[in-house]
Design a protein around this motif. Sequence first.
Motif, mmCIF file in Angstrom:
data_model
loop_
_atom_site.group_PDB
_atom_site.id
_atom_site.type_symbol
_atom_site.label_atom_id
_atom_site.label_comp_id
_atom_site.label_asym_id
_atom_site.label_seq_id
_atom_site.Cartn_x
_atom_site.Cartn_y
_atom_site.Cartn_z
ATOM 1 N N UNK A 114 1.051 -1.111 -0.036
ATOM 2 C CA UNK A 114 0.043 -0.121 0.073
ATOM 3 C C UNK A 114 1.012 1.205 0.186
ATOM 4 N N UNK A 115 0.193 2.406 -0.201
ATOM 5 C CA UNK A 115 0.614 3.680 -0.167
ATOM 6 C C UNK A 115 0.561 3.772 1.158
ATOM 7 N N UNK A 116 1.942 3.918 2.084
ATOM 8 C CA UNK A 116 1.878 4.097 3.660
ATOM 9 C C UNK A 116 1.531 5.659 3.729
ATOM 10 N N UNK A 117 0.223 5.897 3.751
ATOM 11 C CA UNK A 117 -0.258 7.366 3.990
ATOM 12 C C UNK A 117 0.032 8.023 5.252
ATOM 13 N N UNK A 118 0.174 7.130 6.300
ATOM 14 C CA UNK A 118 0.213 7.672 7.592
ATOM 15 C C UNK A 118 1.610 8.208 7.820
ATOM 16 N N UNK A 119 2.694 7.945 7.037
ATOM 17 C CA UNK A 119 3.935 8.376 7.235
ATOM 18 C C UNK A 119 4.461 9.613 6.221
ATOM 19 N N UNK A 137 -1.829 8.157 -18.533
ATOM 20 C CA UNK A 137 -3.036 8.795 -18.891
ATOM 21 C C UNK A 137 -4.276 8.109 -18.251
ATOM 22 N N UNK A 138 -4.156 8.185 -17.067
ATOM 23 C CA UNK A 138 -5.328 7.912 -16.525
ATOM 24 C C UNK A 138 -5.427 6.336 -15.624
ATOM 25 N N UNK A 139 -4.403 5.788 -15.651
ATOM 26 C CA UNK A 139 -4.396 4.268 -15.299
ATOM 27 C C UNK A 139 -4.061 4.065 -13.844
ATOM 28 N N UNK A 140 -3.824 5.180 -13.083
ATOM 29 C CA UNK A 140 -3.496 5.104 -11.549
ATOM 30 C C UNK A 140 -4.759 4.728 -10.593
ATOM 31 N N UNK A 141 -4.739 3.668 -9.550
ATOM 32 C CA UNK A 141 -5.571 3.549 -8.514
ATOM 33 C C UNK A 141 -4.824 3.609 -7.471
ATOM 34 N N UNK A 142 -4.886 4.237 -6.421
ATOM 35 C CA UNK A 142 -4.085 4.107 -5.302
ATOM 36 C C UNK A 142 -4.714 3.232 -4.093
ATOM 37 N N UNK A 143 -3.917 2.403 -3.479
ATOM 38 C CA UNK A 143 -4.225 1.562 -2.378
ATOM 39 C C UNK A 143 -3.468 2.214 -1.153
ATOM 40 N N UNK A 144 -4.361 2.703 0.143
ATOM 41 C CA UNK A 144 -3.540 3.360 1.182
ATOM 42 C C UNK A 144 -3.814 2.393 2.258
ATOM 43 N N UNK A 145 -2.716 2.821 3.260
ATOM 44 C CA UNK A 145 -2.856 2.017 4.473
ATOM 45 C C UNK A 145 -2.010 2.562 5.548
ATOM 46 N N UNK A 146 -1.797 2.127 6.766
ATOM 47 C CA UNK A 146 -0.732 2.639 7.834
ATOM 48 C C UNK A 146 0.333 1.694 7.703
ATOM 49 N N UNK A 147 0.491 0.791 6.702
ATOM 50 C CA UNK A 147 1.901 0.230 6.668
ATOM 51 C C UNK A 147 1.717 -1.043 7.456
ATOM 52 N N UNK A 148 2.865 -2.103 7.337
ATOM 53 C CA UNK A 148 3.043 -3.141 8.168
ATOM 54 C C UNK A 148 4.533 -3.359 8.651
ATOM 55 N N UNK A 149 4.839 -2.031 8.811
ATOM 56 C CA UNK A 149 6.314 -2.114 9.523
ATOM 57 C C UNK A 149 6.259 -0.769 10.508
ATOM 58 N N UNK A 150 6.418 -1.461 11.655
ATOM 59 C CA UNK A 150 6.390 -0.175 13.030
ATOM 60 C C UNK A 150 7.628 0.531 12.815
ATOM 61 N N UNK A 186 8.947 2.131 10.563
ATOM 62 C CA UNK A 186 8.806 3.281 9.634
ATOM 63 C C UNK A 186 8.473 4.500 10.330
ATOM 64 N N UNK A 187 7.732 4.507 11.510
ATOM 65 C CA UNK A 187 7.228 5.769 12.170
ATOM 66 C C UNK A 187 8.275 6.451 12.768
ATOM 67 N N UNK A 194 1.856 5.161 18.134
ATOM 68 C CA UNK A 194 0.349 5.222 18.685
ATOM 69 C C UNK A 194 -0.523 6.098 17.993
ATOM 70 N N UNK A 195 -0.125 6.944 17.092
ATOM 71 C CA UNK A 195 -0.851 7.744 16.362
ATOM 72 C C UNK A 195 -1.051 7.292 14.894
ATOM 73 N N UNK A 196 -0.897 6.240 14.434
ATOM 74 C CA UNK A 196 -1.009 5.410 13.027
ATOM 75 C C UNK A 196 -2.208 5.556 12.517
#
Length: 388
Positions: free
Chosen positions: A80-85, A103-116, A118-119, A127-129
Amino acid sequence: MKFQVLDIIPHLKNPVTGEIVSTADRLNQVVETARRAEELGFDSFSVGERHAGEFVSSSPTTVLAAIAAVTSRIRLQTGVTVLSVLDPVRVAEDYATIDQLSRGRLELVIGKGNEVLQYPLFGLSLEDQWELLAEKYTLLRALWRKESVTWSGRFRPALTEPTTTTPRPFAGSPRIWHGSATTLISAALAAKWGDPLFTANAIQPRENYKVLIDHYREEYERHGHDPRHQYLGSGSGAGGVFIADTTQEAIRQYGPVYEGLTASRNVPGNNSPFRDIHHAVAEGPALVGSPEQVIDKILSYHSLYGHDLQSISLPTTLPFEQQLEILERFALEVIPAVRAAAPSTLWESSDPFGGRPESAGATEPDAAATVTADHAFNRSDNAHVYAH
């Protein structure tokens, strides 16, 4: 059903041979795999994002730009795009650039990530993720859907002057999915906004993910969103996909690699209970076996989840030529049977985002606005149901 190839770009030694490719070769393999996936008829290619551990996916926008340059049809996603960080302004700019290049082919998948780890790397508190994710998504959503945005929040300096990020997305806001792996929170956030959900289906028993999916669907309905846009994606396990003529042969060939990689992971709370290959094939999410075995497993998950998009990941510690052979076998021997048994409207004519890329007509008015209007109409048309 539609099909995605996901590479979170792990950079690991083969646990049996000890071999590892260079970083440059590993990154170029990702681009070549995406090019080949398009040739074979896959619907999307997804690049992960990690900022710690044995991965080289810290810059997914750069990799997606390279993929956009060698493809013309396949949709480009993140996982995912780790939007939290991240800074939502920068995310809006970078991924709109990818959207324009493709030319319009993007779709984003966002999340808080799976690697502690990173914060602290980004000066943030673990704690704020979840609060970080929810707040930053609100801003990202506004930046892609509106111009002259003003905004204030807890974690980022306010946008006190009207702000319009550039470039703008190619044809209105790209669709945004929400990655879900461990808790109800991401599922609830997706449902709140009427967005699609992507279940990791990675290392836990399927029943654990079903709880999150059920919560998403319950909340989606409670918020009164249009059920036509309630799409679900599913992963295929940390073991990935391996196809041989028979399941016994797949176990013999891939078992030592799978078990070696599984044994080397020691992250408390994030370890697969499927430690040996026989257990993984029988009960885990890994797609390992004959084509028939893999087809049956995907459809068994579909009967439980009802998902629209199946993601697969190749065993990237194997020789690259072997990876491409597995990709081709999956495309030729698995995809047609699953498509026939489990059709989906995702990216079809009834899905507003189906016409978003230039190659499909670049939908006007923009797809995101259409979905939002459909949600609002569904709530008004069923006001007696959702009133509370």
